[in-house]
Scaffold this motif. Structure first.
Motif, short mmCIF file in Angstrom:
data_model
loop_
_atom_site.label_atom_id
_atom_site.label_comp_id
_atom_site.label_asym_id
_atom_site.label_seq_id
_atom_site.Cartn_x
_atom_site.Cartn_y
_atom_site.Cartn_z
N PRO A 152 15.49 -0.70 -18.70
CA PRO A 152 14.66 -1.82 -19.14
C PRO A 152 13.16 -1.48 -19.15
CG PRO A 152 16.31 -2.58 -17.60
CD PRO A 152 16.37 -1.09 -17.58
N LEU A 153 12.73 -0.59 -18.21
CA LEU A 153 11.32 -0.23 -18.16
C LEU A 153 10.94 0.67 -19.33
CD1 LEU A 153 10.96 0.48 -14.32
CD2 LEU A 153 10.80 -1.69 -15.56
N VAL A 154 11.85 1.62 -19.66
CA VAL A 154 11.61 2.48 -20.82
C VAL A 154 11.63 1.65 -22.09
CG1 VAL A 154 12.46 4.47 -22.12
CG2 VAL A 154 12.60 4.45 -19.62
N GLU A 155 12.55 0.71 -22.15
CA GLU A 155 12.65 -0.17 -23.32
C GLU A 155 11.36 -0.99 -23.51
OE1 GLU A 155 15.25 -4.11 -24.19
OE2 GLU A 155 16.38 -2.31 -23.65
N VAL B 125 7.54 5.30 -14.86
CA VAL B 125 7.63 5.29 -16.32
C VAL B 125 6.21 5.05 -16.84
CG1 VAL B 125 8.65 4.21 -18.35
CG2 VAL B 125 9.98 4.40 -16.23
N LYS B 126 5.63 6.06 -17.51
CA LYS B 126 4.24 6.02 -17.91
C LYS B 126 4.13 6.18 -19.42
CE LYS B 126 -0.22 8.24 -16.97
NZ LYS B 126 -0.91 9.28 -16.19
N ASP B 127 3.32 5.33 -20.07
CA ASP B 127 3.10 5.44 -21.51
C ASP B 127 1.60 5.31 -21.80
OD1 ASP B 127 2.26 2.64 -22.32
OD2 ASP B 127 4.16 2.19 -21.31
N ASN B 128 1.23 5.68 -23.02
CA ASN B 128 -0.17 5.54 -23.45
C ASN B 128 -0.28 4.47 -24.53
OD1 ASN B 128 1.06 6.89 -25.51
ND2 ASN B 128 -0.66 8.27 -25.94
N GLY B 129 0.46 3.37 -24.34
CA GLY B 129 0.49 2.29 -25.31
C GLY B 129 -0.72 1.39 -25.22
N LEU C 102 10.70 -8.39 -14.46
CA LEU C 102 10.87 -9.36 -13.38
C LEU C 102 12.29 -9.35 -12.84
CD1 LEU C 102 8.83 -12.38 -14.78
CD2 LEU C 102 8.08 -10.62 -13.18
N ASN C 103 13.28 -9.26 -13.76
CA ASN C 103 14.66 -9.25 -13.31
C ASN C 103 15.03 -7.93 -12.64
OD1 ASN C 103 14.94 -11.79 -14.20
ND2 ASN C 103 16.17 -11.32 -16.00
N VAL C 104 14.45 -6.81 -13.11
CA VAL C 104 14.66 -5.53 -12.44
C VAL C 104 14.12 -5.60 -11.01
CG1 VAL C 104 13.98 -3.10 -12.41
CG2 VAL C 104 14.68 -4.17 -14.55
N GLN D 225 11.19 -5.35 0.89
CA GLN D 225 10.08 -4.41 0.97
C GLN D 225 10.04 -3.42 -0.20
OE1 GLN D 225 12.74 -4.54 2.84
NE2 GLN D 225 13.24 -2.64 3.91
N TYR D 226 11.08 -3.43 -1.04
CA TYR D 226 11.13 -2.53 -2.19
C TYR D 226 10.92 -3.33 -3.47
CZ TYR D 226 13.12 0.58 1.32
OH TYR D 226 13.31 1.31 2.44
N GLY D 227 10.72 -2.60 -4.60
CA GLY D 227 10.51 -3.28 -5.87
C GLY D 227 9.68 -2.46 -6.82
N LEU D 228 8.97 -3.15 -7.74
CA LEU D 228 8.16 -2.51 -8.77
C LEU D 228 6.68 -2.60 -8.44
CD1 LEU D 228 9.85 -3.79 -12.06
CD2 LEU D 228 10.36 -1.71 -10.77
N HIS D 229 5.95 -1.57 -8.90
CA HIS D 229 4.49 -1.57 -8.81
C HIS D 229 3.94 -1.21 -10.19
CE1 HIS D 229 0.45 -1.11 -7.37
NE2 HIS D 229 0.39 0.10 -7.91
N ILE D 230 3.00 -2.01 -10.71
CA ILE D 230 2.50 -1.84 -12.08
C ILE D 230 1.01 -1.53 -12.05
CG2 ILE D 230 2.27 -2.92 -14.34
CD1 ILE D 230 4.54 -4.79 -13.59
#
Length: 600
Positions: free
Chosen positions: A488-491, A522-526, A556-558, A569-574
């Motif tokens: 989902p993050l790549v998408e 997952v890193k992009d230059n968008g 959010l669902n991921v 204590q785990y999850g996503l960081h943007i």
């Protein structure tokens, strides 16, 4: 025996406050009140005597310092009075200014008198010699000076010392001055008037350190005060006669309040008088009764000793009832909710025990209810989590599938080649993986293979507009991870970041381990996000929000799946910057395939 039992029962029926008040009055208040009244009369008399002695010693010490200053100044005047060089300077008839200055050079020793007499601010010789020139020590007497009272009194005193208050004609300050006429050593004729000036600040320094208001009267008029002295109080003349010792007036009206006054004669001769006065307000004198408090504290200690015996008897009775309730509380703390026999009486202890018994029963009932409720709640939560996992896993966005099929169709129309078969093969692998997925960890390498297939299809779709790379910074062949977290993050990187780019787009996937954690970035230059958009999305992640209306398994669902499975204590960081790109990092605990298989 019957009477004792009756008294004990009556005392048990009293409230705790009543018991303490009775004990306080009998054991403490009454004896302390009696002793304090007796001691207060005695202390009032003794403190009055002590205050008078202290004040007398203080004013005598100040008077001694002041008289020492006067005697030192008089001794200086004796030296200046008979000095031959000074008399020659005053008597000489000068024909030129140069001759005057040459003679003044012989009088430089006068500076030593000022240096050796710190109390003296200045001294002047006022002469009627018309040929002399003014300087710091020799002043030509003008008509105003000759007509002044102090000048005439000095001449009339024929060399005797006269103390007065006058304004210095050079500094223009009012000073305490010693004045005396200077006569010739040869024929005793009048030469000049010597004036030795003591600055008011010097006199006031002797007064400012005193606790009570202290004043000095010169020739019957108040001139110096340790406190600010308004003009309305300054023109006060004293007509009383004082002895050399201290004269005390116990009751006088000063500054609008009743005060005790002490008068001490500092100086007195035929023409000059000085009196030192100190006023002690009665209210201030009463403040010294603070010592009474200290003595009363000692008295209270004696009273406490008297009351201690009664308190010991009461404390024994008090302790027995408190210990009983304390033991019952300890039983309840140890989960023994059966209380003992009820306390006798109807005081606060008995009421407390009744409440304790009722509370014990309520706790026992509540524990049973909570235990049953907790079991039901855990079962319900388990069912809810199962449903939520299935819902989250099933929210696959068909947008990717539609775009891929459209790419295949366009390729087939434009140019029939082997790329069509290759693309269909990659798509089949992705669909098969996603259809077989379950809500338990799988091999990280399998997930990376699926992502690689996805990126290869997107590369075929966008051609040179987008490139990609997958980099492993640590060995992760035996690592397990929850499925459908990376895709989902790549998408999102393609659909929200890179789709609008016409060239030089890239997407990097970095896999690394840090201690006991696995991180996937997952890193992009968008197109990136604004700070407001980033802050809003971060807040939603922190609030553990779940997307309810979406066409894909969004970030959010991921994030929600990670927290539900691995922990809060785990999850996503943007991280994101507008027009520069976005980096989304997955942080989960490092789990080996063997450990994941055993847990299943």
């Amino acid at each position: 025996m019957v009477y004792t039992d009756y008294m004990a029962l009556s005392f048990n029926n009293l409230k705790i406050r009543t018991k303490l008040m009775v004990l306080y009055v009998i054991a403490f208040l009454v004896p302390i009140a009696i002793i304090t009244v007796i001691m207060s009369f005695w202390l009032n008399y003794r403190l009055g005597e002590w205050q008078r002695r202290v004040s007398r010693a203080s004013i005598l010490q100040t008077a001694s310092l002041y008289q020492t200053m006067l005697r030192s100044t008089e001794a200086m005047s004796d030296s200046l009075f008979v000095n031959k060089t000074v008399q020659d300077t005053l008597l000489r008839h000068y024909t030129s200014a140069q001759e005057v200055y040459e003679q003044y050079a012989n009088t430089q020793f006068l500076d030593d008198f000022l240096r050796t007499n710190a109390d003296v601010a200045s001294f002047r010789y006022y002469t009627e010699n018309p040929t002399i020139l003014d300087n710091a020590y020799f002043i030509k007497a003008t008509d105003d000076i000759k007509n002044s009272l102090w000048y005439r009194q000095a001449i009339e005193s024929h060399g005797n010392i006269l103390w007065t208050m006058k304004v210095d004609n050079i500094s223009h300050k009012k000073m305490l001055s010693l004045v005396r006429a200077v006569h010739s050593r040869s024929d005793n004729s009048f030469i000049a008037v010597l004036s030795i000036n003591i600055a008011a600040e010097t006199v006031l320094r002797l007064l400012h350190n005193l606790e009570y208001e202290t004043l000095i009267a010169v020739n019957g008029k108040l001139e110096f005060s340790s406190h600010d002295l308004p003009d309305s109080r300054r023109p006060l003349f004293l007509s009383q006669t004082f002895s050399d010792d201290v004269t005390t007036v116990n009751d006088i009206d000063w500054n609008g309040e009743r005060s005790a006054a002490l008068f001490c004669r500092l100086y007195e001769d035929r023409a000059s008088t000085m009196v030192l006065m100190q006023f002690i307000p009665r209210q201030v004198m009463r403040m010294t009764t603070l010592q009474t408090v200290i003595i009363c504290l000692l008295i209270m200690a004696s009273g406490a000793a008297i009351s201690a015996l009664l308190l010991v008897l009461f404390s024994h009775y008090f302790e027995r009832r408190v210990s009983y309730i304390d033991n019952e509380i300890k039983k309840i703390v140890q989960n023994d909710f059966e209380t003992g026999p009820r306390l006798t009486g109807s005081d606060e202890f008995a009421q407390m025990f009744d409440q304790l018994t009722k509370t014990s029963s309520n706790i026992k009932t509540l524990i049973d209810e909570v235990y049953r409720h907790k079991i039901s709640q855990e079962q319900l939560l388990s069912r809810q989590n199962d449903i939520r996992f299935k819902m989250l896993a099933s929210q696959i966005n068909p947008h990717f599938l539609f775009n891929t099929l459209e790419t295949i169709r366009m390729q087939a129309i434009a140019d029939s080649n082997k790329d069509v078969a290759y693309t269909i093969k990659l798509l089949a692998k992705i669909l098969r993986h996603n259809l077989d997925v379950a809500e338990h960890p799988v091999s990280l390498m399998e997930e990376i293979d699926v992502i690689s297939n996805y990126l290869e299809i997107q590369h075929l779709r966008f051609a040179s507009r987008v490139s990609y790379a997958i980099m492993f910074l640590s060995p992760v062949k035996d690592v397990a991870i929850l499925p459908l977290l990376i895709q989902p993050l790549v998408e999102n990187s393609f659909s929200h970041g890179l789709e609008s780019r016409t060239k030089d787009g890239f997407i990097y996937i970095l896999v690394d381990t840090e201690g006991d954690e696995l991180t996937i970035s997952v890193k992009d230059n968008g197109c990136g996000m604004t700070q407001q958009q980033l802050q809003s999305l971060t807040q939603k992640l922190e609030m553990n929000t779940v997307e309810t209306v979406s066409t894909s398994i969004g970030m959010l669902n991921v994030n929600q799946r990670i927290k539900l499975f691995y922990g809060k204590q785990y999850g996503l960081h943007i991280e994101s910057q507008l027009d520069k790109g976005t980096t989304v990092t997955i942080r989960v605990p490092l789990m080996r395939l063997q450990e994941a298989t055993e847990n299943d």
